[in-house]
Design a protein around this motif. Structure first.
Motif, short mmCIF file in Angstrom:
data_model
loop_
_atom_site.label_atom_id
_atom_site.label_comp_id
_atom_site.label_asym_id
_atom_site.label_seq_id
_atom_site.Cartn_x
_atom_site.Cartn_y
_atom_site.Cartn_z
N GLN A 276 50.52 36.29 42.39
CA GLN A 276 49.46 37.14 41.79
C GLN A 276 48.83 38.19 42.57
O GLN A 276 47.48 38.53 42.45
CB GLN A 276 48.29 36.23 41.22
CG GLN A 276 48.71 35.23 40.17
CD GLN A 276 47.93 34.36 39.62
OE1 GLN A 276 46.73 34.78 39.52
NE2 GLN A 276 48.05 33.14 39.21
N GLN B 43 33.45 37.29 41.89
CA GLN B 43 32.81 36.09 41.30
C GLN B 43 31.89 35.41 42.16
O GLN B 43 30.72 34.82 41.93
CB GLN B 43 33.94 34.99 40.82
CG GLN B 43 33.29 33.87 40.29
CD GLN B 43 34.50 32.91 39.66
OE1 GLN B 43 35.64 33.17 39.91
NE2 GLN B 43 34.19 31.73 38.93
N ASP C 276 38.81 39.77 42.08
CA ASP C 276 38.11 39.06 41.25
C ASP C 276 37.57 37.93 41.58
O ASP C 276 36.37 37.61 41.18
CB ASP C 276 39.18 38.76 39.78
CG ASP C 276 39.96 40.23 39.23
OD1 ASP C 276 39.25 41.04 38.99
OD2 ASP C 276 41.03 39.95 39.22
N ASP C 277 38.22 37.11 42.48
CA ASP C 277 37.54 36.04 43.15
C ASP C 277 36.50 36.58 43.81
O ASP C 277 35.16 35.78 43.85
CB ASP C 277 38.61 35.40 44.00
CG ASP C 277 39.77 34.73 43.06
OD1 ASP C 277 39.59 34.58 41.79
OD2 ASP C 277 40.89 34.56 43.51
N TYR D 278 47.54 41.41 43.73
CA TYR D 278 47.33 42.47 42.93
C TYR D 278 47.99 43.79 43.51
O TYR D 278 48.75 44.58 42.87
CB TYR D 278 45.75 43.01 42.48
CG TYR D 278 45.70 44.37 41.93
CD1 TYR D 278 46.19 44.34 40.79
CD2 TYR D 278 45.23 45.13 42.47
CE1 TYR D 278 46.09 45.45 39.85
CE2 TYR D 278 45.22 46.54 41.72
CZ TYR D 278 45.49 46.71 40.58
OH TYR D 278 45.26 47.70 39.95
N ARG E 168 50.05 36.48 31.44
CA ARG E 168 50.26 35.23 31.16
C ARG E 168 49.30 34.15 31.97
O ARG E 168 48.85 33.02 31.67
CB ARG E 168 51.39 34.62 31.12
CG ARG E 168 52.51 35.06 29.99
CD ARG E 168 53.58 34.63 30.05
NE ARG E 168 54.86 35.39 29.41
CZ ARG E 168 56.08 35.57 30.11
NH1 ARG E 168 56.25 35.35 31.37
NH2 ARG E 168 56.83 36.40 29.73
N HIS E 169 49.13 34.68 33.09
CA HIS E 169 48.15 33.83 34.13
C HIS E 169 46.79 34.34 34.10
O HIS E 169 45.86 33.50 34.58
CB HIS E 169 48.76 34.31 35.50
CG HIS E 169 50.29 33.18 35.71
ND1 HIS E 169 50.29 32.17 35.59
CD2 HIS E 169 51.52 34.26 35.66
CE1 HIS E 169 52.02 32.14 35.84
NE2 HIS E 169 52.31 33.18 35.74
N ARG E 170 46.34 35.48 33.66
CA ARG E 170 45.16 36.02 33.85
C ARG E 170 44.93 37.14 33.09
O ARG E 170 45.68 38.42 32.87
CB ARG E 170 44.88 36.42 35.42
CG ARG E 170 45.76 37.30 35.94
CD ARG E 170 45.37 37.50 37.57
NE ARG E 170 46.83 38.22 37.91
CZ ARG E 170 46.43 39.04 39.10
NH1 ARG E 170 45.32 39.27 39.97
NH2 ARG E 170 47.67 39.60 39.70
N GLN E 171 43.91 37.31 32.29
CA GLN E 171 43.44 38.27 31.52
C GLN E 171 42.59 39.23 32.40
O GLN E 171 41.40 39.05 32.30
CB GLN E 171 42.99 37.92 30.21
CG GLN E 171 43.63 37.06 29.32
CD GLN E 171 44.66 38.03 28.58
OE1 GLN E 171 44.55 39.27 28.03
NE2 GLN E 171 45.98 37.88 28.57
N ARG E 172 42.98 40.45 32.52
CA ARG E 172 42.39 41.59 33.42
C ARG E 172 42.47 42.88 32.77
O ARG E 172 43.55 43.36 32.23
CB ARG E 172 42.89 41.63 34.90
CG ARG E 172 42.68 40.28 35.49
CD ARG E 172 40.97 39.95 35.87
NE ARG E 172 40.96 38.65 36.70
CZ ARG E 172 40.63 37.45 36.31
NH1 ARG E 172 40.96 37.26 35.08
NH2 ARG E 172 40.62 36.51 37.13
N LYS F 108 41.93 39.71 46.70
CA LYS F 108 41.67 39.05 45.31
C LYS F 108 40.31 39.42 45.18
O LYS F 108 39.28 38.69 45.18
CB LYS F 108 41.68 37.55 45.78
CG LYS F 108 43.25 36.92 45.92
CD LYS F 108 43.15 35.65 46.18
CE LYS F 108 44.56 34.89 46.83
NZ LYS F 108 45.62 35.16 45.80
N GLN G 141 52.02 38.72 34.44
CA GLN G 141 50.70 38.62 35.11
C GLN G 141 49.76 38.33 34.14
O GLN G 141 48.78 37.40 34.43
CB GLN G 141 50.54 39.96 35.78
CG GLN G 141 51.38 40.21 37.06
CD GLN G 141 51.05 39.29 38.15
OE1 GLN G 141 49.97 38.91 38.38
NE2 GLN G 141 52.12 39.04 38.93
#
Length: 357
Positions: A257, A60, A56-57, A259, A287-291, A54, A285
């Motif tokens: 999700q 962050q 992206d998490d 990746y 729909r749940h997150r814009q990456r 993960k 994918q």
């Protein structure tokens, strides 16, 4: 009784040591709810998220740590590696400059600088590896430097040297002083197994890759990343591809999700030239997150399907999220060049028809 958080902290590190990463991240999230500004907890949780795939998490959390403690170097190597993987060149260069101003005598700024030099924009792999070699000369067991070195060798298709770097990281008894992640462990992190498998595959050593992937699966039988790793190795053999596809789907059933599983299943469908399946997978994918990377992969799928307008739309969507993303820029450049060539051919054909008349 006086310090109840200590029991949770010990339990969290115990879960990490037993490769129960899901339980570990639950424990550390609980502690972060009590101590949201604790640097060690932020970096520890970011490291767990990195190993769970993960990114992206993880990014962050590392950004929050830097905002709260701008002079700290904890987790800087992981922060830089994520930026390098995600092709966020501007952010990586700024991080390099910041760390060099803070403490140029520490290894972390030089690891970050090496990753910055290795980027497609600067393309100085020799200089990047020189920096990492210097770090490892002084800190021979520095896991962050070994992971960065393995990553760079993989990017340059040097599986043998990549495997050597990851194997060294596996053999090292890591400590909190060289990791900067808050806790010591006698076991290698999951990303080491992943790096070894990718290295062996580059060397076409399928048996060694499968053995390493099985070892990771035994340690983490219900982890979507370990299932994906098995699937990646199985997909190398045409007769095992259906089993590989099942492994990817099972990984996504555990974590829709994940990746790594999304990327691996996309590559599997690409080998099968089932571009419609890639498009359906990535649209879900998004729909749940814009990456940015999801838009790029979807753009690639549309391009292979001959749907140029949709491909350009998603490459531009990726650039809206990350303006200097090299893959998105390259995708747009390639498509626009092809369109110009087709236009010139059509103009030439029209001119020939006119001359014939």
């Amino acid at each position: 009784r006086r310090f109840p958080f200590l029991q949770k902290l010990v339990a969290g590190h115990g879960f990490v040591a037993k490769y129960k990463l899901g339980l570990a991240t639950t424990a550390f999230r609980g502690l972060l709810a009590e101590f949201p500004s604790c640097l060690l907890l932020l970096v520890q949780e970011a490291t767990l998220q990195f190993d769970l795939g993960k990114l992206d998490d993880s990014l962050q959390l590392l950004k929050k740590a830097r905002d709260l403690y701008p002079s700290s170097l904890l987790g800087a190597d992981t922060h830089a590696l994520i930026l390098r993987i995600r092709e966020r060149q501007g952010e990586l260069t700024r991080l390099t400059h910041d760390l060099m101003r803070i403490s140029p005598e520490r290894p972390e700024p030089w690891i970050v600088l090496a990753l910055d030099y290795s980027s497609d924009h600067k393309s100085s792999p020799k200089k990047a590896l020189e920096h990492l070699t210097r770090v490892l000369h002084v800190y021979p067991n520095h896991t962050g430097a070994l992971l960065a070195k393995g990553f760079l060798h993989l990017r340059h298709n040097d599986g043998k040297r990549a495997a050597a770097a990851y194997q060294k990281a596996r053999d090292c008894v890591t400590s909190s002083s060289d990791l900067g992640f808050g806790a010591s462990t006698q076991l290698p992190r999951f990303c080491v197994f992943q790096g070894l498998v990718e290295s062996y595959l580059q060397m076409h050593e399928i048996k060694r890759a499968l053995g390493t992937a099985k070892e990771a699966l035994e340690l983490m039988p219900h982890n979507p990343k370990s299932l994906t790793l098995i699937g990646i190795v199985l997909s190398q053999s045409p007769e095992m591809r259906e089993k590989a596809c099942k492994a990817f789907r099972k990984a996504l059933s555990i974590d829709p999700q994940c990746y790594d599983a999304v990327e691996a299943l996309s590559r599997f469908y690409h080998m099968e030239k089932r571009y419609d399946k890639i498009i359906d997978l990535l649209k879900v994918q998004l729909r749940h997150r814009q990456r940015d990377y999801l838009h790029i992969r979807l753009g690639d799928a549309y391009k292979m399907s001959g749907r140029i307008e949709e491909a350009l739309e998603h490459y531009h969507a990726a650039l809206a999220l990350t303006p200097d993303h090299r893959e998105a820029l390259k995708g747009i450049e390639t498509l626009e060049s092809n369109l110009r060539d087709e236009s010139m051919i059509e103009d030439g054909d029209e001119q020939e028809d006119h001359d014939d008349v």
